[in-house]
Design an enzyme around this catalytic site. Structure first.
Site, PDB file in Angstrom:
ATOM      1  N   CYS A 156     -20.084  -2.728  34.412  1.00  0.00           N
ATOM      2  CA  CYS A 156     -18.885  -1.852  35.568  1.00  0.00           C
ATOM      3  C   CYS A 156     -20.025  -1.461  35.976  1.00  0.00           C
ATOM      4  CB  CYS A 156     -18.718  -0.640  34.461  1.00  0.00           C
ATOM      5  SG  CYS A 156     -19.648   0.643  34.038  1.00  0.00           S
ATOM      6  N   SER A 192     -35.028  -7.072 -16.037  1.00  0.00           N
ATOM      7  CA  SER A 192     -35.218  -7.477 -14.959  1.00  0.00           C
ATOM      8  C   SER A 192     -35.637  -9.616 -15.893  1.00  0.00           C
ATOM      9  CB  SER A 192     -36.504  -6.772 -14.221  1.00  0.00           C
ATOM     10  OG  SER A 192     -38.098  -7.524 -15.001  1.00  0.00           O
ATOM     11  N   LEU A 193     -36.035 -10.073 -14.080  1.00  0.00           N
ATOM     12  CA  LEU A 193     -35.035 -11.192 -14.508  1.00  0.00           C
ATOM     13  C   LEU A 193     -36.901 -11.910 -14.127  1.00  0.00           C
ATOM     14  CD1 LEU A 193     -31.826 -12.138 -13.488  1.00  0.00           C
ATOM     15  CD2 LEU A 193     -32.680 -12.917 -15.755  1.00  0.00           C
ATOM     16  N   LYS A 215     -28.174 -18.656 -17.568  1.00  0.00           N
ATOM     17  CA  LYS A 215     -28.687 -17.686 -19.357  1.00  0.00           C
ATOM     18  C   LYS A 215     -28.436 -18.406 -20.077  1.00  0.00           C
ATOM     19  CE  LYS A 215     -27.024 -13.325 -17.119  1.00  0.00           C
ATOM     20  NZ  LYS A 215     -26.144 -12.324 -17.536  1.00  0.00           N
ATOM     21  N   GLU A 257     -22.892  -5.729 -11.339  1.00  0.00           N
ATOM     22  CA  GLU A 257     -23.714  -5.075 -10.372  1.00  0.00           C
ATOM     23  C   GLU A 257     -22.611  -4.580  -9.698  1.00  0.00           C
ATOM     24  OE1 GLU A 257     -27.084  -6.330 -10.256  1.00  0.00           O
ATOM     25  OE2 GLU A 257     -27.478  -6.727  -8.132  1.00  0.00           O
ATOM     26  N   LYS A 284     -33.881 -19.065  -7.717  1.00  0.00           N
ATOM     27  CA  LYS A 284     -33.660 -18.392  -6.427  1.00  0.00           C
ATOM     28  C   LYS A 284     -33.237 -19.119  -4.681  1.00  0.00           C
ATOM     29  CE  LYS A 284     -34.665 -13.883  -6.595  1.00  0.00           C
ATOM     30  NZ  LYS A 284     -35.493 -13.273  -5.398  1.00  0.00           N
ATOM     31  N   ASP A 343       0.967  -0.807  -0.101  1.00  0.00           N
ATOM     32  CA  ASP A 343       0.179   0.057   0.087  1.00  0.00           C
ATOM     33  C   ASP A 343       1.079   1.273  -0.203  1.00  0.00           C
ATOM     34  OD1 ASP A 343      -1.890  -1.668  -0.117  1.00  0.00           O
ATOM     35  OD2 ASP A 343      -2.196  -1.209   2.204  1.00  0.00           O
ATOM     36  N   GLU A 365       3.669   1.792  -0.871  1.00  0.00           N
ATOM     37  CA  GLU A 365       4.473   1.889  -2.524  1.00  0.00           C
ATOM     38  C   GLU A 365       3.639   2.560  -3.291  1.00  0.00           C
ATOM     39  OE1 GLU A 365       7.822  -1.699  -3.479  1.00  0.00           O
ATOM     40  OE2 GLU A 365       5.533  -1.640  -2.901  1.00  0.00           O
ATOM     41  N   TYR A 366       1.832   1.759  -3.999  1.00  0.00           N
ATOM     42  CA  TYR A 366       0.903   3.203  -3.905  1.00  0.00           C
ATOM     43  C   TYR A 366       0.411   4.103  -3.958  1.00  0.00           C
ATOM     44  CZ  TYR A 366      -3.616   2.881  -5.977  1.00  0.00           C
ATOM     45  OH  TYR A 366      -4.450   2.781  -6.684  1.00  0.00           O
ATOM     46  N   ASP A 367       0.633   4.569  -2.518  1.00  0.00           N
ATOM     47  CA  ASP A 367       0.696   5.758  -2.211  1.00  0.00           C
ATOM     48  C   ASP A 367       1.366   6.176  -3.172  1.00  0.00           C
ATOM     49  OD1 ASP A 367      -1.437   4.817  -0.415  1.00  0.00           O
ATOM     50  OD2 ASP A 367      -0.300   4.983   1.592  1.00  0.00           O
ATOM     51  N   GLU A 421     -24.497 -17.703 -13.198  1.00  0.00           N
ATOM     52  CA  GLU A 421     -23.515 -16.550 -12.321  1.00  0.00           C
ATOM     53  C   GLU A 421     -24.664 -16.076 -10.647  1.00  0.00           C
ATOM     54  OE1 GLU A 421     -24.477 -13.783 -15.240  1.00  0.00           O
ATOM     55  OE2 GLU A 421     -22.560 -14.317 -16.332  1.00  0.00           O
ATOM     56  N   CYS A 474     -25.125  -0.911  33.645  1.00  0.00           N
ATOM     57  CA  CYS A 474     -24.702  -1.535  32.762  1.00  0.00           C
ATOM     58  C   CYS A 474     -23.724  -2.507  33.302  1.00  0.00           C
ATOM     59  CB  CYS A 474     -22.819  -0.974  32.653  1.00  0.00           C
ATOM     60  SG  CYS A 474     -22.166  -1.083  31.875  1.00  0.00           S
ATOM     61  N   LYS A 510     -26.438 -14.322  -8.172  1.00  0.00           N
ATOM     62  CA  LYS A 510     -27.285 -13.221  -8.455  1.00  0.00           C
ATOM     63  C   LYS A 510     -26.922 -12.265  -7.199  1.00  0.00           C
ATOM     64  CE  LYS A 510     -32.381 -11.335  -9.490  1.00  0.00           C
ATOM     65  NZ  LYS A 510     -32.002 -10.574  -8.272  1.00  0.00           N
ATOM     66  N   ASP A 532     -26.862  -9.631  -4.366  1.00  0.00           N
ATOM     67  CA  ASP A 532     -27.706  -8.650  -3.908  1.00  0.00           C
ATOM     68  C   ASP A 532     -26.837  -7.086  -4.289  1.00  0.00           C
ATOM     69  OD1 ASP A 532     -30.013  -7.852  -2.687  1.00  0.00           O
ATOM     70  OD2 ASP A 532     -29.640  -9.162  -1.215  1.00  0.00           O
ATOM     71  N   TYR A 591     -21.643  -8.154 -15.652  1.00  0.00           N
ATOM     72  CA  TYR A 591     -22.627  -9.562 -16.218  1.00  0.00           C
ATOM     73  C   TYR A 591     -22.641  -9.377 -17.256  1.00  0.00           C
ATOM     74  CZ  TYR A 591     -27.644  -7.183 -14.169  1.00  0.00           C
ATOM     75  OH  TYR A 591     -27.673  -6.129 -14.541  1.00  0.00           O
ATOM     76  N   CYS A 604     -15.962   3.312  31.828  1.00  0.00           N
ATOM     77  CA  CYS A 604     -16.317   1.324  31.356  1.00  0.00           C
ATOM     78  C   CYS A 604     -15.038   0.413  30.695  1.00  0.00           C
ATOM     79  CB  CYS A 604     -18.348   1.566  30.720  1.00  0.00           C
ATOM     80  SG  CYS A 604     -18.007  -0.008  30.269  1.00  0.00           S
ATOM     81  N   CYS A 646     -24.235   3.529  28.743  1.00  0.00           N
ATOM     82  CA  CYS A 646     -24.042   3.392  30.006  1.00  0.00           C
ATOM     83  C   CYS A 646     -23.268   5.234  30.143  1.00  0.00           C
ATOM     84  CB  CYS A 646     -22.647   2.302  30.115  1.00  0.00           C
ATOM     85  SG  CYS A 646     -21.050   2.509  31.321  1.00  0.00           S
TER      86      CYS A 646
HETATM   87  N1  5U1 Z   1     -24.649 -11.968 -13.136  1.00  0.00           N
HETATM   88  C1  5U1 Z   1     -26.019 -11.640 -13.652  1.00  0.00           C
HETATM   89  N2  5U1 Z   1     -26.660 -10.937 -12.397  1.00  0.00           N
HETATM   90  N3  5U1 Z   1     -27.959 -10.550 -13.206  1.00  0.00           N
HETATM   91  C2  5U1 Z   1     -28.790  -9.766 -13.085  1.00  0.00           C
HETATM   92  N4  5U1 Z   1     -26.469 -11.604 -14.320  1.00  0.00           N
HETATM   93  C3  5U1 Z   1     -27.396 -10.971 -14.425  1.00  0.00           C
HETATM   94  N5  5U1 Z   1     -28.029 -10.665 -16.048  1.00  0.00           N
HETATM   95  C4  5U1 Z   1     -29.486  -9.690 -15.472  1.00  0.00           C
HETATM   96  C5  5U1 Z   1     -29.994  -9.590 -14.123  1.00  0.00           C
HETATM   97  C6  5U1 Z   1     -30.881  -8.335 -14.279  1.00  0.00           C
HETATM   98  O1  5U1 Z   1     -30.553  -9.365 -16.498  1.00  0.00           O
HETATM   99  C7  5U1 Z   1     -30.297  -9.611 -17.738  1.00  0.00           C
HETATM  100  C8  5U1 Z   1     -30.501 -11.251 -18.113  1.00  0.00           C
HETATM  101  C9  5U1 Z   1     -30.669  -9.820 -18.588  1.00  0.00           C
END
Ligand code: 5U1
Length: 671
Positions: free
Chosen positions: A413, A84-85, A291, A174, A315, A35, A37-39, A115, A410, A117, A119, A226, A433, A428
């Site tokens: 303590c 969307s899926l 897919k 994502e 899911k 880190d 060296e990077y800095d 792959e 508490c 999914k 969050d 993705y 404490c 507390c």
């Molecule tokens: N890994 C992944 N997540 N995700 C979310 N692939 C992927 N593909 C998506 C979505 C909504 O949509 C395409 C298949 C259109």
């Protein structure tokens, strides 16, 4: 005068080197240099760019940490809609999807890419002539928000791509907060009395949709690309798998857990294997995306409405379990908060993980959910690293359950417990404490604080136990106790040297981080920045009157009281003096804080919001200088109308109050 061509060459060379190390670190997780060296490389580049601003370009690696706050999130029209899926919740549903798709394109031998999914928050990144030009949220699929400035702060997003890349193309992916980052962020928010993010998705969305990119830059966001949205001027490879390999070669981060399969049975096995191992993932995933690999078949299958026929989200089963809540215990946070948690006995197994304790957040939450000692409760891990109690199963009550009350003293303590007016947390009252001192020391040395490497949880405990450190200032006098340090368990010559060196180095920590490290109640990293900018030194902050603090936008009475109270305490006064004497006294450039965009506006919300909770919406309104009230009056600027609004709507109509839809509120919050 120096040869400008040579300077330019040096700058280019530094950028190439830094980009290479960024890629090794953020994309491949395999750094080649330290880190430090990077800095040094970054520092050298920054200096040259300051001296020769004519060579500064927006894709320079120095430009990732946000510049001035963006005025507004503009709207971006997606040239191709972001789909969307559809979901499959069982093997039968997966097979039904496969059967439907295979009938539509008869005689075709399918291959599948699987792959995770994740969050997080879906984004689209557009590159023109090798440079990242636009980064946008999915929005409604057709129009998203322009969050380019914020996305630029994410190190795993390349700001530029090699010359061989198509002249114009868009990738989708994502953005997410890894579990560890999510947990840390929520812990900090809890300490600051801010509403918690319900899950990593909200946390990622909240972080990316910040008005100030400097805040985004502080959150450890990451991305997995993705898909390729479109590419102009160059035909993409014929399959999704090859396209992802191609994107990898352009420097994009693609999930290494992706797999290519020839049969639907293998897809099922992949799903099952991750159902069992999902806990081991560094990010939260709620399923897999399956897919069809061939892009030609994808084209033939097309989509219905917003959902492609060529992909489906399969899911994971919900991660909930039930167990017996034997006891409610309390842990003490660094600012003295009493944090209740449930002890489950026997331990509960949820999705293969044994849970012995689960968070209960605060007394209000316990009351609202009506959780009692002796209840059979539902425990959940979804979206949370720390499991939480969802609620009791009322039908299992025997009548023997006991209502929980917060202790008056508490549990560590024995000092009196206090609950400041208007706050949900109990505290507390004893700053000395041992539990608080330990938490404060850990916070002080943590990465977001003074970043003193080598002092972790166990070292803090030993230093406190042996009496070598009684408060954070004592760290800076440890070099006088070298011999005693060497006698401690697992403290060899080398580790003692490293610790003392890290302590010495931490004296250069910038002012905002020192303010944050002090652990003042309600002062998180963002507020610490604001205070550092306004006051410029610890001395000035220490002597600030409440009125001056209140004159700063975003500082309310709770924060002002907390700061004044902190510096009034004798012990803290002594600590600050000793810190200064040891050379910990950074200064910051003072500057005027920007006027907040919602200053003077009063909001009331009615009905259910879809994108965030009411609490989150209110917190965001307040963060932008507005106020959030529960009743409509003549002073109300806007009534925000969610789904199934209540009587406030009629009241607002009678008073002629302006109304906002949720989408309009979102837009306003982005402005
Ligand atoms: N890994 C992944 N997540 N995700 C979310 N692939 C992927 N593909 C998506 C979505 C909504 O949509 C395409 C298949 C259109």
């Amino acid at each position: 005068m120096k040869d400008l061509a040579q300077i330019k060459e040096k700058i280019d060379q530094l950028r190439t080197t830094i980009n290479h190390h960024n890629y090794r670190y953020y994309v491949l997780d395999s750094p080649e240099i330290s880190d430090a060296e990077y800095d040094l490389l970054m520092q050298e580049l920054k200096q040259l760019e300051e001296e020769y601003p004519q060579f500064l370009t927006p894709d320079s690696p120095t430009q990732r940490v946000g510049a001035a706050p963006v005025e507004a999130f503009g709207v971006v029209e997606h040239p191709r809609p972001l789909l969307s899926l559809g979901n499959a919740f069982s093997q039968e549903e997966l097979l039904a999807w496969y059967t439907r798709a295979s009938k539509l394109v008869a005689d075709q031998q399918f291959k599948f890419v699987c792959e995770h999914k994740i969050d997080g928050l879906a984004v689209a990144l557009t590159y023109v002539n090798g440079r990242l030009t636009t980064g946008a949220t999915r929005g409604d699929g057709f129009r998203g928000e322009n969050i380019t400035q914020n996305l630029r702060t994410i190190r795993s997003i390349p700001l530029s791509v090699p010359k061989e890349a198509p002249p114009r193309f868009e990738v989708r992916g994502e953005v997410f907060l890894p579990k560890a980052g999510f947990e840390k962020l929520n812990q900090e928010r809890a300490e600051e009395g801010l509403p918690l993010f319900a899950n990593p998705r909200n946390a990622a969305a909240g972080s990316v949709r910040q008005l100030d990119p400097r805040i985004t830059a502080k959150r450890p966001l990451d991305i997995y690309i993705y898909m390729l949205g479109y590419a102009e001027g160059k035909a993409p490879p014929p399959t999704h798998w090859e396209t992802m390999e191609y994107l990898k070669s352009l420097g994009f981060k693609v999930n290494p857990n992706n797999s290519l399969f020839a049969t639907i049975d293998q897809v099922e096995q992949y799903h099952q294997s991750w159902v069992e191992r999902r806990e081991s993932l560094p990010y939260e995933a709620d399923g897999i995306v399956v897919k069809v690999d061939s892009l030609e078949l994808q084209r033939q299958l097309g989509s219905i409405g917003h959902e492609p026929r060529w992909a489906i989200a399969y899911k994971f089963p919900a991660v909930q379990g039930t167990g017996y809540l034997k006891e409610i215990k309390i842990s003490i946070g660094r600012t003295g908060t009493l944090n209740p948690y449930a002890v489950l006995e026997p331990p509960v197994s949820v999705g293969g993980v044994t849970i012995r304790t689960a968070a209960l957040h605060n007394e209000d939450d316990i009351r609202r959910k009506d959780i009692r000692i002796g209840d059979t409760v539902i425990v959940q891990r979804a979206g949370e690293v720390i499991p939480e109690v969802v609620g009791p199963i009322i039908g299992k009550r025997t009548g023997q359950e006991k209502i929980f009350t917060m202790p008056s003293y508490c549990p560590v303590c024995g000092a009196e417990v206090i609950k400041p007016e208007g706050e949900v947390m109990y505290y507390c009252s004893n700053a000395a404490c041992p539990a608080q001192v330990h938490e404060r020391l850990e916070h002080f040395v943590s990465r977001g604080g003074m970043d003193i490497r080598g002092i972790g949880e166990s070292q803090s405990a030993v230093l406190l136990k042996e009496g070598l450190v009684k408060n954070v200032a004592d760290l800076y006098y440890l070099k006088e106790k070298r011999e005693q340090l060497l006698k401690l368990e697992r403290m060899a010559e080398k580790s003692v040297n490293n610790i003392l060196e890290a302590i010495e180095k931490s004296k250069e920590t910038p002012l905002p981080r020192l303010i944050f490290a002090l652990g003042i109640r309600h002062i998180g990293e963002e507020m610490a920045e604001i205070l550092a900018k306004h006051f410029g030194s610890i001395d000035r902050l220490q002597n600030a009157h409440k009125d001056e603090l209140l004159s700063i936008p975003t500082v309310g009475p709770k924060i002002a009281d907390s700061i004044v109270g902190f510096f009034k305490a004798e012990e803290n006064h002594r600590i600050i003096e000793r810190l200064k004497k040891a050379g910990v006294n950074p200064k910051a450039k003072r500057g005027k804080l920007e006027e907040l965009p919602l200053a003077g506006m009063e909001f009331v919300i009615t009905g259910r919001l879809e994108t965030f909770s009411r609490q989150e919406a209110e917190a965001r309104i307040k963060a932008l200088g507005g106020t959030a009230k529960s009743d409509i009056t003549k002073k109300t600027t806007y009534l925000v109308v969610g789904a199934e609004p209540g009587s406030k709507l009629a009241h607002a109509q009678a008073l002629g109050t302006k109304q906002l839809t949720e989408a309009e509120l979102l837009q306003l919050l982005g402005k």
